[in-house]
Design a protein around this motif. Structure first.
Motif, PDB file in Angstrom:
ATOM      1  N   GLY A   1      -7.933 -28.685  17.804  1.00 22.73           N
ATOM      2  CA  GLY A   1      -8.949 -27.626  17.842  1.00 22.73           C
ATOM      3  C   GLY A   1      -8.889 -26.828  19.127  1.00 22.73           C
ATOM      4  O   GLY A   1      -9.018 -25.597  19.122  1.00 22.73           O
ATOM      5  N   ILE A   2      -8.701 -27.514  20.239  1.00 22.71           N
ATOM      6  CA  ILE A   2      -8.585 -26.818  21.524  1.00 22.71           C
ATOM      7  C   ILE A   2      -7.346 -25.943  21.550  1.00 22.71           C
ATOM      8  O   ILE A   2      -7.396 -24.783  21.983  1.00 22.71           O
TER       9      ILE A   2
ATOM     10  N   ALA B   1      -5.810 -24.595  18.990  1.00 21.99           N
ATOM     11  CA  ALA B   1      -6.025 -23.455  18.096  1.00 21.99           C
ATOM     12  C   ALA B   1      -6.937 -22.413  18.739  1.00 21.99           C
ATOM     13  O   ALA B   1      -6.715 -21.211  18.612  1.00 21.99           O
ATOM     14  N   ALA B   2      -7.961 -22.862  19.445  1.00 16.69           N
ATOM     15  CA  ALA B   2      -8.886 -21.928  20.096  1.00 16.69           C
ATOM     16  C   ALA B   2      -8.198 -21.130  21.199  1.00 16.69           C
ATOM     17  O   ALA B   2      -8.550 -19.985  21.464  1.00 16.69           O
ATOM     18  N   VAL B   3      -7.193 -21.715  21.819  1.00 20.24           N
ATOM     19  CA  VAL B   3      -6.453 -21.022  22.877  1.00 20.24           C
ATOM     20  C   VAL B   3      -5.379 -20.111  22.287  1.00 20.24           C
ATOM     21  O   VAL B   3      -5.151 -19.002  22.761  1.00 20.24           O
TER      22      VAL B   3
ATOM     23  N   VAL C   1      -5.018 -18.652  19.089  1.00 25.63           N
ATOM     24  CA  VAL C   1      -5.368 -17.553  18.186  1.00 25.63           C
ATOM     25  C   VAL C   1      -5.644 -16.248  18.939  1.00 25.63           C
ATOM     26  O   VAL C   1      -5.115 -15.204  18.571  1.00 25.63           O
ATOM     27  N   PRO C   2      -6.440 -16.226  19.998  1.00 29.04           N
ATOM     28  CA  PRO C   2      -6.647 -14.953  20.707  1.00 29.04           C
ATOM     29  C   PRO C   2      -5.353 -14.385  21.298  1.00 29.04           C
ATOM     30  O   PRO C   2      -5.167 -13.175  21.331  1.00 29.04           O
ATOM     31  N   LYS C   3      -4.460 -15.241  21.755  1.00 24.10           N
ATOM     32  CA  LYS C   3      -3.194 -14.743  22.291  1.00 24.10           C
ATOM     33  C   LYS C   3      -2.362 -14.107  21.197  1.00 24.10           C
ATOM     34  O   LYS C   3      -1.690 -13.109  21.415  1.00 24.10           O
TER      35      LYS C   3
END
Length: 129
Positions: free
Chosen positions: A26-27, A29-31, A33-35
């Motif tokens: 999860g961490i 993916a959270a990092v 996706v915005p990139k």
């Protein structure tokens, strides 16, 4: 004395191990996706800039060819929308071409017109659709 194999007694992952892996995923993916979203915007900008450079180079080459041959050779481009004829494989479905731009991202290039002696240059815009 009977020896027991500790590996033989394990039959799977514990709940704690599975939760730890899910939290790590999860961490990540959270990092990530915005990139990725930022990269697609940068890629669109790079594609528009590349098209503007191609059109500018094509315009300059066409203008030089027209002048060197005394006006017997070269494509007569009278405006921004006709500049697409200067580039092979122009992708009209992906890019807009005109004398102004309302879409973003966009890039500006200078069109050198072959037959207009009063106003031989025109500012044109390429934008992504």
């Amino acid at each position: 004395m009977k020896k027991t194999n500790p590996v033989a007694n394990q039959h799977g992952f514990t709940l704690i191990e599975i939760i730890a892996v899910l939290i790590i995923l999860g961490i990540l993916a959270a990092v990530a996706v915005p990139k990725y979203v930022d990269l697609t915007e940068e890629a669109d900008e790079a594609a528009v800039n590349a098209q503007a450079s191609s059109l500018s180079s094509g315009s300059a080459m066409n203008f030089a060819k027209y002048k060197l041959t005394g006006g017997t050779d070269g494509i007569d481009v009278t405006g921004c929308t006709g500049a697409a004829s200067l580039v092979e494989d122009w992708d009209g479905e992906r890019f807009d071409l005109g004398s102004s731009s309302t879409n973003s991202p966009f890039a500006k290039f200078t069109l050198l017109k072959t037959t207009d002696t009063t106003n031989p240059t025109e500012e044109c815009y390429v934008s992504a659709q």
